[in-house]
Design an enzyme around this catalytic site. Structure first.
Site, short mmCIF file in Angstrom:
data_model
loop_
_atom_site.label_atom_id
_atom_site.label_comp_id
_atom_site.label_asym_id
_atom_site.label_seq_id
_atom_site.Cartn_x
_atom_site.Cartn_y
_atom_site.Cartn_z
N ILE A 190 4.16 -30.78 31.75
CA ILE A 190 4.77 -30.66 30.42
C ILE A 190 6.29 -30.80 30.48
O ILE A 190 6.95 -31.04 29.48
CB ILE A 190 4.37 -29.32 29.76
CG1 ILE A 190 4.56 -29.36 28.22
CG2 ILE A 190 5.15 -28.14 30.33
CD1 ILE A 190 3.58 -30.18 27.50
N ARG A 191 6.87 -30.66 31.69
CA ARG A 191 8.32 -30.76 31.82
C ARG A 191 8.82 -32.17 31.52
O ARG A 191 10.02 -32.37 31.33
CB ARG A 191 8.76 -30.34 33.22
CG ARG A 191 8.41 -28.91 33.60
CD ARG A 191 9.09 -27.90 32.68
NE ARG A 191 10.53 -28.07 32.65
CZ ARG A 191 11.35 -27.55 33.56
NH1 ARG A 191 10.89 -26.80 34.52
NH2 ARG A 191 12.65 -27.77 33.49
N ARG B 61 9.64 -34.46 29.16
CA ARG B 61 9.87 -34.17 27.75
C ARG B 61 9.73 -35.36 26.82
O ARG B 61 9.70 -35.19 25.61
CB ARG B 61 11.30 -33.59 27.58
CG ARG B 61 11.47 -32.27 28.25
CD ARG B 61 12.93 -31.96 28.48
NE ARG B 61 13.50 -32.81 29.53
CZ ARG B 61 14.76 -32.77 29.91
NH1 ARG B 61 15.58 -31.95 29.33
NH2 ARG B 61 15.19 -33.56 30.88
N GLU C 229 -2.43 -30.30 22.92
CA GLU C 229 -3.24 -29.56 23.89
C GLU C 229 -4.37 -28.77 23.24
O GLU C 229 -4.25 -28.32 22.08
CB GLU C 229 -2.31 -28.59 24.66
CG GLU C 229 -2.99 -27.91 25.83
CD GLU C 229 -2.02 -27.07 26.67
OE1 GLU C 229 -0.84 -26.98 26.32
OE2 GLU C 229 -2.47 -26.51 27.69
N SER D 268 -6.51 -25.80 22.12
CA SER D 268 -5.97 -24.52 21.68
C SER D 268 -6.91 -23.37 22.01
O SER D 268 -8.04 -23.32 21.52
CB SER D 268 -5.73 -24.56 20.16
OG SER D 268 -5.45 -23.25 19.70
N ARG E 222 -6.39 -20.56 20.91
CA ARG E 222 -6.39 -19.70 19.72
C ARG E 222 -7.52 -20.11 18.80
O ARG E 222 -8.17 -19.29 18.18
CB ARG E 222 -5.06 -19.81 18.98
CG ARG E 222 -3.87 -19.36 19.81
CD ARG E 222 -2.59 -19.57 19.03
NE ARG E 222 -2.45 -18.56 17.99
CZ ARG E 222 -1.64 -18.70 16.94
NH1 ARG E 222 -0.92 -19.78 16.79
NH2 ARG E 222 -1.57 -17.74 16.03
N ARG F 268 -7.36 -14.15 25.81
CA ARG F 268 -7.13 -15.10 26.91
C ARG F 268 -6.11 -14.59 27.93
O ARG F 268 -5.94 -15.18 28.99
CB ARG F 268 -6.68 -16.45 26.37
CG ARG F 268 -5.35 -16.38 25.62
CD ARG F 268 -4.98 -17.69 25.00
NE ARG F 268 -3.89 -17.53 24.06
CZ ARG F 268 -3.21 -18.53 23.54
NH1 ARG F 268 -3.53 -19.77 23.87
NH2 ARG F 268 -2.24 -18.33 22.70
N LEU G 177 6.09 -46.85 28.76
CA LEU G 177 6.01 -47.29 30.16
C LEU G 177 7.25 -46.90 30.96
O LEU G 177 7.12 -46.50 32.13
CB LEU G 177 5.78 -48.81 30.20
CG LEU G 177 5.51 -49.40 31.57
CD1 LEU G 177 4.27 -48.81 32.22
CD2 LEU G 177 5.36 -50.92 31.49
N ARG H 51 6.25 -37.67 40.40
CA ARG H 51 5.00 -36.97 40.69
C ARG H 51 4.11 -37.65 41.73
O ARG H 51 3.07 -37.12 42.10
CB ARG H 51 4.22 -36.75 39.37
CG ARG H 51 5.00 -35.95 38.35
CD ARG H 51 5.47 -34.59 38.88
NE ARG H 51 6.26 -33.86 37.88
CZ ARG H 51 6.74 -32.64 38.09
NH1 ARG H 51 6.54 -32.00 39.23
NH2 ARG H 51 7.46 -32.04 37.15
#
Ligand SMILES: Cc1cc2nc3c(=O)[nH]c(=O)nc-3n(C[C@H](O)[C@H](O)[C@H](O)COP(=O)(O)OP(=O)(O)OC[C@H]3O[C@@H](n4cnc5c(N)ncnc54)[C@H](O)[C@@H]3O)c2cc1C
Length: 323
Positions: free
Chosen positions: A104-105, A107, A113, A115, A117, A185, A202, A212
């Site tokens: 997620i870093r 940006r 994502e 959920s 909740r 959770r 791209l 990565r």
């Protein structure tokens, strides 16, 4: 307007560029880790879209560049990055939460994502395969290296399995007691899997891959990046080759490193060349440095030396350069 077609400003009907290689893998889930996967869900553009975008900005000047491959390689080499932003890829991926936290870093991506909740979190957590379990690395404080006994590997896996089951059991108990999903959770650890859509262009996907796929990145995220790279390679083969040549497999030298290289080419030893260029290899007590500019230069040198070895012995009448 027909599906898959769009009207240009002048009113000409354009066909949406299709890439057979991308269509063939669309929606296909490529497994990663024990329960994870990555799938290409949609795409916009291909190598031609990059060329098309570049020709808008370069106009007549592009005639001097031989062909599309030449143009893409020229753009990549000279960091004319915006044409590469014209291609977008959308992935669906399922990964452990601690890998998602690294991912997620990046940006510039658009993310949506699963959920916890809205929905009950699935009973799916990551336990590393025995071959992926190693000890704490000394040289890379964030990494792993060295062997661990098979017995300890099994114990590690068992402990992780027990933790995952226990945490999920607590989660279920909390739900049964009436706790809301967003609260229940809490006890679930970062080994649990999450899922998201991840869309990026791209140019930034190449940046993601550089960071990565690197050996310094965590093994698990490298596995996702490697699978992503395989897909990208199929969709934009020319751009991917340029990326491999000019970014991923290239070696960038600092001014100190250039000075050390020139000393080496004059026949100095590695130690002297590094010393003269102020690239430290040892600590004050004389012991070897494990990280820093000096050791990193040695790594680059090893790559260059490897390439020289691959090149073969010098031809008769020519002189071998020892670096
Ligand atoms: C091996 C490794 C170890 C790491 N260790 C840690 C760690 O210990 N702790 C930690 O917190 N992080 C860590 N990170 C994360 C790292 O610091 C970056 O946040 C992450 O790799 C994303 O890189 P990025 O910012 O270049 O990429 P992106 O966020 O994708 O951005 C791409 C590029 O866009 C530009 N950009 C995007 N947003 C901005 C902005 N707001 N301002 C200016 N420019 C912007 C930058 O040029 C950037 O390079 C690690 C990453 C790696 C690969």
């Amino acid at each position: 307007m027909e599906a898959g077609k769009q009207r240009s400003v002048e009113g000409t009907v354009l066909q949406k560029p299709k890439t057979e290689a991308a269509d063939q893998i669309l929606g296909q889930r490529f497994p990663v880790l024990d329960h994870g996967f990555i799938a290409l869900m949609d795409y916009m553009g291909n190598d031609s879209a990059i060329v098309q975008a570049a020709r808008v900005s370069y106009g007549e000047c592009t005639k001097t560049l031989r062909d599309d491959t030449g143009l893409i390689r020229h753009l990549f080499r000279h960091e004319h990055t915006s044409p590469f932003e014209m291609v977008e890829l959308k992935f669906l991926a399922k990964m452990p939460i601690y890998i998602a936290r690294q991912w997620i870093r990046h940006r510039t991506a658009n993310v949506n994502e699963y959920s916890g909740r809205y929905s009950v979190i699935k009973d799916s957590f990551y336990v590393p395969a025995p071959e992926d379990i190693q000890g704490q690395s000394e040289s890379n404080k964030q990494g792993r290296e060295g062997n661990i006994s098979e017995e300890n590997k099994e114990k590690i896996r068992k402990l992780m399995e027990t933790a995952g089951k226990q945490e999920y059991d607590w989660y279920k108990q909390l739900l049964e007691l009436g706790a809301p999903r967003e609260m229940a959770r809490g006890p679930l650890g970062t080994m649990f899997y999450t899922e998201w859509y991840w869309k990026n262009d791209l140019h930034n996907i190449f940046h993601f891959l550089t960071l990565r796929l690197d050996p310094h990145a965590q093994l698990e995220i490298r596995k996702y990046a490697a699978q992503m790279a395989e897909m990208v390679k199929k969709i934009v083969p020319i751009s991917f080759q340029a990326y491999e040549d000019f970014a991923r497999n290239s070696v960038r030298l600092s001014s100190k490193e250039i000075a050390a290289m020139s000393s080496l080419l004059r026949g100095e030893s590695v130690e002297d060349a590094c010393k003269n260029a102020n690239l430290g290899l040892t600590k004050a007590d004389g012991s070897k440095l494990k990280s820093g500019e000096g050791p990193e230069f040695l790594q680059k040198l090893a790559i260059i030396r490897g390439a020289i070895r691959d090149w073969g012995s010098p031809k008769e009448g020519t002189q071998a350069t020892t670096i």
